[in-house]
Write a protein that holds these residues in place. Structure first.
Motif, short mmCIF file in Angstrom:
data_model
loop_
_atom_site.label_atom_id
_atom_site.label_comp_id
_atom_site.label_asym_id
_atom_site.label_seq_id
_atom_site.Cartn_x
_atom_site.Cartn_y
_atom_site.Cartn_z
N SER A 139 40.26 36.76 52.65
CA SER A 139 41.46 36.14 52.36
C SER A 139 42.78 37.49 52.59
O SER A 139 42.25 38.55 52.00
N THR A 140 43.73 37.05 53.50
CA THR A 140 44.71 38.01 53.67
C THR A 140 46.03 37.81 52.90
O THR A 140 46.52 36.61 53.09
N PHE A 141 46.52 38.73 52.28
CA PHE A 141 47.64 38.54 51.37
C PHE A 141 48.82 39.31 51.94
O PHE A 141 48.70 40.48 52.82
N GLU A 142 49.99 38.80 51.46
CA GLU A 142 51.32 39.56 52.10
C GLU A 142 52.24 39.57 50.53
O GLU A 142 52.59 38.83 50.25
N LEU A 143 52.71 41.12 50.65
CA LEU A 143 53.51 41.27 49.40
C LEU A 143 54.38 42.36 50.03
O LEU A 143 54.03 43.36 50.36
N GLU A 144 55.75 41.96 49.91
CA GLU A 144 56.80 42.84 50.25
C GLU A 144 56.58 43.41 51.55
O GLU A 144 56.83 44.60 51.78
N ASN A 145 56.18 42.54 52.35
CA ASN A 145 56.08 42.70 54.07
C ASN A 145 54.82 43.65 54.02
O ASN A 145 54.65 44.45 55.06
N LYS A 146 53.89 43.88 52.78
CA LYS A 146 52.56 44.90 53.11
C LYS A 146 51.38 43.81 53.11
O LYS A 146 51.47 42.83 52.20
N GLU A 147 50.63 43.95 54.02
CA GLU A 147 49.50 43.11 54.09
C GLU A 147 48.34 43.81 53.43
O GLU A 147 48.04 44.90 53.60
N PHE A 148 47.34 42.94 52.79
CA PHE A 148 46.13 43.73 52.37
C PHE A 148 45.25 42.37 52.23
O PHE A 148 45.50 41.07 52.40
N LYS A 149 43.81 42.93 52.33
CA LYS A 149 42.63 41.82 52.25
C LYS A 149 42.09 41.78 51.05
O LYS A 149 41.76 43.05 50.54
N ILE A 150 41.54 40.76 50.57
CA ILE A 150 40.48 40.85 49.52
C ILE A 150 39.34 39.98 49.80
O ILE A 150 39.47 38.97 50.50
N PHE A 151 38.02 40.68 49.71
CA PHE A 151 36.90 40.05 50.00
C PHE A 151 36.17 39.40 48.70
O PHE A 151 35.62 40.29 47.96
N ASN A 152 36.17 38.13 48.58
CA ASN A 152 35.33 37.40 47.62
C ASN A 152 33.83 37.27 47.75
O ASN A 152 33.49 36.69 48.70
N ASN A 153 32.95 37.64 46.88
CA ASN A 153 31.54 37.80 47.28
C ASN A 153 30.92 37.12 46.04
O ASN A 153 31.46 37.21 45.06
N HIS A 154 29.69 36.32 46.29
CA HIS A 154 28.77 35.88 45.33
C HIS A 154 27.49 35.93 46.03
O HIS A 154 27.05 35.18 46.58
N TRP A 155 26.77 37.27 45.62
CA TRP A 155 25.60 37.54 46.50
C TRP A 155 24.62 37.02 45.73
O TRP A 155 24.54 36.26 44.43
N PRO A 156 23.23 36.47 46.27
CA PRO A 156 21.87 36.16 45.56
C PRO A 156 21.84 36.85 44.49
O PRO A 156 21.84 37.82 44.15
N SER A 157 21.17 36.00 43.51
CA SER A 157 20.76 36.44 42.25
C SER A 157 19.64 37.25 42.08
O SER A 157 18.81 37.29 43.30
N LYS A 158 19.09 37.81 41.01
CA LYS A 158 18.08 38.81 41.06
C LYS A 158 16.81 38.02 40.75
O LYS A 158 15.72 38.33 40.59
N ARG A 159 16.62 36.52 41.02
CA ARG A 159 15.60 35.74 41.28
C ARG A 159 14.96 36.18 42.31
O ARG A 159 13.59 35.74 42.62
N ILE A 160 15.56 36.81 43.52
CA ILE A 160 14.88 37.19 44.74
C ILE A 160 15.21 38.53 44.82
O ILE A 160 15.90 39.19 44.36
N LYS A 279 49.75 55.12 50.03
CA LYS A 279 50.66 54.51 51.09
C LYS A 279 50.45 52.83 50.91
O LYS A 279 49.57 52.41 50.34
N ASN A 280 51.33 52.39 51.30
CA ASN A 280 51.53 50.76 51.00
C ASN A 280 51.21 50.22 49.65
O ASN A 280 52.08 50.36 48.72
N ILE A 281 49.95 49.95 49.60
CA ILE A 281 49.74 49.48 48.14
C ILE A 281 48.42 50.39 47.79
O ILE A 281 47.57 50.69 48.29
N SER A 282 48.38 50.71 46.57
CA SER A 282 47.38 51.49 45.80
C SER A 282 47.04 51.10 44.31
O SER A 282 48.04 50.36 43.76
N TYR A 283 46.14 51.49 44.03
CA TYR A 283 45.17 51.27 42.72
C TYR A 283 46.06 52.01 41.65
O TYR A 283 46.18 53.40 41.82
N ILE A 284 46.35 51.56 40.49
CA ILE A 284 47.06 52.27 39.41
C ILE A 284 45.78 53.12 38.60
O ILE A 284 45.07 52.20 38.10
N HIS A 285 45.81 54.13 38.59
CA HIS A 285 44.71 54.94 38.01
C HIS A 285 44.39 54.69 36.56
O HIS A 285 45.32 54.52 35.81
#
Length: 503
Positions: A139-160, A279-285
């Motif tokens: 999904s692509t998000f837009e905040l204050e004219n800044k664009e960023f993506k988040i990839f939502n994952n649900h990988w297979p369980s450890k049964r395999i 730059k643009n969007i950053s993680y707060i330490h």
């Protein structure tokens, strides 16, 4: 001129925004419409008691968690369908945007609830001939004219085996390789992989069918050469690497799931280097946290959704939440709040000369010189060293030349975390000093000091008194601060373990 610059600075900060991104596996959030893809115990209105009453409890519990986290964007896993997402939106009107993906024959899907505008969505297909899992949601998000993506994952369980998760990672990495190097994106979700998966699964023959290669570490490059990507080098690598936010927490706090008291980190928030470049969007330490109020986590247990009965005849009790704890992190468009690299560079200039300094690092960029290190324990190839009025640390292998009760000046070249324990992996002796005759004075008194405190890992303790029961020492000492607690006992040779009821 000064006033103009000041006004410009204030204006930039007025419009800067902090926001929170969270991830939560809600554990089987099904509705009451039969769709023939449900798990048996979630077929509506059967002997399993998946009925209106229990559904209301479960969805209201999920709503409570989401409200209490109060994230601006929350990635959800194990949601049955769009109808459930729409019901969540109805109960959570503060969220104006949503997205959802699922294969038609899959039992569960994944999606986003967001207060921030979602520009568009994309489905990354990961398919197998013999099994059905879930796509990855981009999904692509837009905040204050800044664009960023988040990839939502649900990988297979450890049964395999791991090869299935490796395929997910390769599909994801292929997509990420098409993004510009300085693009802001975040990988979130239930990866069913620990942040240190390459170490935790290595000797599991059922899982390790990939010769030690894991999706989360070697494919997504959260490690290179068996070393974690850290603040020290995340912006220096030419390869597309990623920084896993679990490294921001002390080892003892790294869990979003518990299995028989074992700490696991299946849920992850993983950053692109661009989110650390201010730059643009950053993680707060250091803003990464596990959300664990006492209604979700108590007495070392995650309070999951409760069911009783046998494996093939489960019945809903109507209490509990999920077997996963939510995780979250803060981000900002302000450059003033988001400069961990600058802080790391400043701290890296400090000489590392204490053993306690080693515990502040995930890896060493430059060797540490440790003076007056006393050997307080010695095995054939290993040793424990300690500095007076400082901490102790274990040397794994290669310690044959060290002698018990002697002081050394050591050059420590490499350190590792092994199952949460800090160890020296590579070192050289610069100088052998005098003998430290009273080395046992550096042991800690377990009557007065809490040996369960993570700051006391790798220490040698004395004054532990109690009774052995089923390979545990139950402390029975009214003068000890540990009275009433138990310690699991291990030995390389099981014949060396004390017998039951021995004191």
């Amino acid at each position: 001129m000064i006033k103009t610059l000041l006004l410009l600075f204030l204006a930039l900060n007025i419009y800067a925004k902090d926001f929170v991104i969270a991830s939560y596996n809600a554990e089987n959030l099904f509705d009451l419409k039969k769709q023939n893809s449900e798990y048996k115990e979630f077929i509506p209105n059967t002997s399993s008691k998946w009925n209106q009453k229990n559904f209301n409890i479960k969805i209201n519990n999920a709503v409570k968690v989401i409200k209490d986290i109060n994230a601006d964007i929350i990635a959800l896993q194990e949601i049955e369908n769009r109808e459930v997402m729409q019901l969540l939106l109805k109960k959570l009107p503060e969220y104006k945007y949503s997205s959802f993906v699922k294969y038609s024959r899959s039992s569960i899907g994944l999606g986003f609830l967001s207060k921030i505008k979602i520009k568009n969505n994309r489905q990354i297909d990961v398919k197998f001939t013999n099994k059905i899992f879930r796509p990855i949601l981009e999904s692509t998000f837009e905040l204050e004219n800044k664009e960023f993506k988040i990839f939502n994952n649900h990988w297979p369980s450890k049964r395999i085996a791991e090869s299935y998760r490796v395929k997910f990672a390769k599909k994801l990495q292929d997509r990420l390789s098409k993004l510009p190097r300085d693009y802001d994106y975040i990988l979130v979700g239930d990866f069913n992989s620990n942040y240190d998966e390459d170490r935790s699964f290595k000797y599991n023959k059922k899982l390790n069918n990939t010769s030690g290669v894991t999706g989360i570490n070697q494919v997504l490059n959260t490690t290179l050469g068996n070393k974690y990507i850290t603040y020290d080098d995340v912006l220096k690598q030419k390869r597309k690497v990623h920084f896993n936010l679990w490294l921001d927490l002390p080892t003892s706090d790294r869990f979003s799931n518990k299995y028989r008291t074992q700490s696991n980190t299946p849920d992850n928030i993983i950053l692109s280097p661009a989110l650390l470049d201010t730059k643009n969007i950053s993680y707060i330490h250091k803003s990464f946290k596990v959300f664990k109020p006492n209604y979700l986590y108590r007495n070392n247990k995650v309070l999951r959704w409760q069911m009783k009965g046998s494996r093939y005849n489960k019945v809903h009790v109507g209490a509990g939440y999920s077997d996963h704890l939510p995780i979250y992190a803060k981000f900002s468009t302000s450059k003033e709040k988001t400069n961990p690299i600058k802080e790391i560079k400043k701290n890296s200039k400090k000489d590392l000369n204490k053993i306690s300094d080693l515990y502040t690092k995930m890896k060493l960029v430059e060797p540490a010189i440790i003076k007056d290190a006393v050997v307080i324990y010695k095995s054939k190839t290993g040793a424990i060293i300690k500095q007076k009025n400082d901490r102790a640390i274990y040397i794994y292998k290669h310690a044959q030349e060290l002698k018990l009760g002697y002081k050394y000046t050591l050059q420590v070249n490499d350190i590792v975390d092994y199952n949460g324990l800090k160890e020296i992996d590579s070192f050289s002796v610069l100088e052998e000093n005098t003998r430290f005759k009273n080395y046992k004075s550096l042991f800690i008194n377990a009557r007065k000091i809490d040996i369960f405190n993570s700051n006391n890992q790798n220490e040698i303790a004395f004054n532990l008194r109690g009774e052995i029961k089923k390979r545990k020492l139950y402390i029975d000492d009214s003068k000890s601060i540990l009275n009433g607690k138990s310690i699991k006992i291990y030995a390389k040779n099981k014949n060396n373990l004390p017998k039951n009821n021995q004191t």
